[in-house]
Write a protein that holds these residues in place. Structure first.
Motif, short mmCIF file in Angstrom:
data_model
loop_
_atom_site.label_atom_id
_atom_site.label_comp_id
_atom_site.label_asym_id
_atom_site.label_seq_id
_atom_site.Cartn_x
_atom_site.Cartn_y
_atom_site.Cartn_z
N ALA A 101 56.26 55.47 -28.59
CA ALA A 101 57.43 56.04 -27.88
C ALA A 101 58.67 55.17 -28.15
O ALA A 101 59.76 55.69 -28.42
N LEU A 102 58.49 53.85 -28.11
CA LEU A 102 59.64 52.97 -28.37
C LEU A 102 60.05 53.08 -29.84
O LEU A 102 61.25 53.08 -30.15
N ARG A 104 59.88 55.73 -31.63
CA ARG A 104 60.67 56.97 -31.74
C ARG A 104 62.07 56.76 -31.20
O ARG A 104 63.06 57.24 -31.76
N GLU A 105 62.16 56.00 -30.10
CA GLU A 105 63.48 55.74 -29.50
C GLU A 105 64.33 54.93 -30.48
O GLU A 105 65.49 55.25 -30.73
N ARG A 108 65.96 56.64 -33.47
CA ARG A 108 67.17 57.45 -33.22
C ARG A 108 68.44 56.59 -33.24
O ARG A 108 69.54 57.11 -33.23
N GLU A 109 68.28 55.28 -33.31
CA GLU A 109 69.45 54.39 -33.32
C GLU A 109 70.06 54.37 -34.72
O GLU A 109 69.33 54.31 -35.71
#
Ligand SMILES: NC(=O)c1ccno1
Length: 249
Positions: A101-102, A104-105, A108-109
């Motif tokens: 999950a991190l 994936r986060e 997006r950066e």
């Protein structure tokens, strides 16, 4: 535009694997813009000193704040006319867990910067300076509950996990779908030719051409494997139909 990734380390050669295979190709294709900086380039003494003894005593050495401050200034200034800010990630055993999950986060950066600590770590004022004076979001992130000698190996893992989620880096987006941890279940067992090998057969359902049965078998295998290996990942939402499933260890 390419995702920019800066890494500051005293062992730039440790990041050489980022030039290889998928990540290397993504860099060639302009999908990732990876820059590695040697922290010692931001020292000014003859010995290029980056560490010193800890206040309050204790074993080991601590990374001095000044080189980090100058290295971060250099990263923020390089090819950055708009004054954009990277998200700063500092690998360390005391950080929040690195999860899919991190990943994936972070994928997006538009810009990530990684600070590789060595020794006992980095002077705490560098984190405060980055947050309060440079206005950066700073995340301390851990690969797991174990201690490495520095952040470099963790950065290799994180850049691979994040980089492969950047659109275009992995050719076949399909292969990103049914992966472990994408939907909370571990992956099912996989097989390829020959169908009979060493007296061992591929499960017949996989040769049946019955796609419904195959999907059902695979889901059952994922549930059973997760129950066996990672019961902590199982949630009520993964209702099983109660049938026993034979699984490999
Ligand atoms: N567990 C970790 O991610 C780590 C990073 C550096 N040392 O340990």
């Amino acid at each position: 535009p390419a995702m920019r990734v800066d890494v500051v380390t005293i062992f730039p050669d440790y990041l050489a694997p980022l030039d290889l295979s998928l990540i290397g190709k993504a860099r060639e294709d302009g999908l990732l813009d990876v820059r590695v900086h040697d922290l010692r380039d931001f020292t000014h003494d003859r010995h290029r000193t980056v560490d010193d003894t800890p206040y309050g005593g204790g074993a080991g050495m601590v990374m001095k704040p000044q080189p980090w401050s100058e290295a971060l200034d250099h990263v923020l200034a390089q090819d950055n006319p708009s004054g954009a800010k990277p998200r700063l990630v500092v690998p360390g055993p005391g950080g929040q867990p690195f999860t899919q999950a991190l990943a994936r986060e972070l994928a997006r950066e538009p810009w990530l910067a990684f600070a590789c600590g060595r020794y006992e770590g980095i002077d705490e004022r560098v984190y405060d300076h980055a947050r309060e004076d440079l206005g950066l979001e700073v995340s301390v992130v851990s690969l797991g509950d174990y201690v490495l000698n520095g952040g470099e190996v963790a950065v290799l893992a994180m850049v691979e996990a994040v980089g492969r989620l950047v659109p275009g880096v992995i050719g076949n987006a399909e292969s990103l779908v049914e992966e472990s941890h994408e939907d909370g279940l571990l992956e099912y067992p996989i097989y390829t030719k020959p169908s009979s090998w060493n007296g061992r057969e591929v499960p017949p359902v996989l040769l049946s051409g019955n796609h419904g049965a195959i999907a059902e078998w695979r889901h059952a295998q994922r549930l059973a494997r997760t129950a066996a290996r990672r019961p902590d990942l199982l949630h009520a939402s993964h209702a099983t139909d109660g049938r026993d499933v034979e699984i490999s260890a």
